[in-house]
Design a protein around this motif. Structure first.
Motif, PDB file in Angstrom:
ATOM      1  N   ALA A   2       0.824  -1.199   0.000  1.00 26.65           N
ATOM      2  CA  ALA A   2       0.000   0.000   0.000  1.00 26.65           C
ATOM      3  C   ALA A   2       0.863   1.256   0.000  1.00 26.65           C
ATOM      4  N   GLU A   3       0.406   2.254  -0.724  1.00 26.87           N
ATOM      5  CA  GLU A   3       1.112   3.526  -0.778  1.00 26.87           C
ATOM      6  C   GLU A   3       0.112   4.647  -0.528  1.00 26.87           C
ATOM      7  N   PRO A   4       0.568   5.769   0.046  1.00 24.75           N
ATOM      8  CA  PRO A   4      -0.361   6.876   0.285  1.00 24.75           C
ATOM      9  C   PRO A   4      -0.839   7.480  -1.034  1.00 24.75           C
ATOM     10  N   LYS A   5      -2.100   7.936  -1.048  1.00 24.42           N
ATOM     11  CA  LYS A   5      -2.652   8.501  -2.275  1.00 24.42           C
ATOM     12  C   LYS A   5      -2.079   9.882  -2.566  1.00 24.42           C
ATOM     13  N   LYS A   6      -1.736  10.637  -1.481  1.00 22.03           N
ATOM     14  CA  LYS A   6      -1.182  11.973  -1.672  1.00 22.03           C
ATOM     15  C   LYS A   6       0.028  12.154  -0.764  1.00 22.03           C
ATOM     16  N   LYS A   7       0.920  13.016  -1.202  1.00 23.59           N
ATOM     17  CA  LYS A   7       2.118  13.301  -0.407  1.00 23.59           C
ATOM     18  C   LYS A   7       1.743  14.159   0.805  1.00 23.59           C
TER      19      LYS A   7
END
Length: 70
Positions: A2-7
């Motif tokens: 999983a990766e964050p959708k926004k920085k």
């Protein structure tokens, strides 16, 4: 993975980390020997807790100015 959708911005990260500080250790003075100790524990120097002898202890070896000159 999983990766964050926004920085996350540096400001938001800093605001979150602002609460990570370490608290100071509380200290009190022993009523028998006058040493600084943590509250609510038996004094490791004299073995007293609230003016009652709880355990027999040997005083830790300390070099005082008077003992050095002898």
């Amino acid at each position: 993975m999983a990766e964050p959708k926004k920085k996350l911005s540096k400001r938001r990260t800093g605001q979150r980390r602002a609460n990570y500080s370490v608290a100071d250790v509380a200290v009190t003075v022993c009523s028998q020997c006058g040493e600084t100790i943590r509250p609510h524990i038996v004094c490791p120097f004299c073995g007293y807790y609230k003016n009652v002898a709880v355990k027999k202890t040997l005083a830790p070896k300390r070099i005082l100015a008077d003992q050095e000159t002898k």
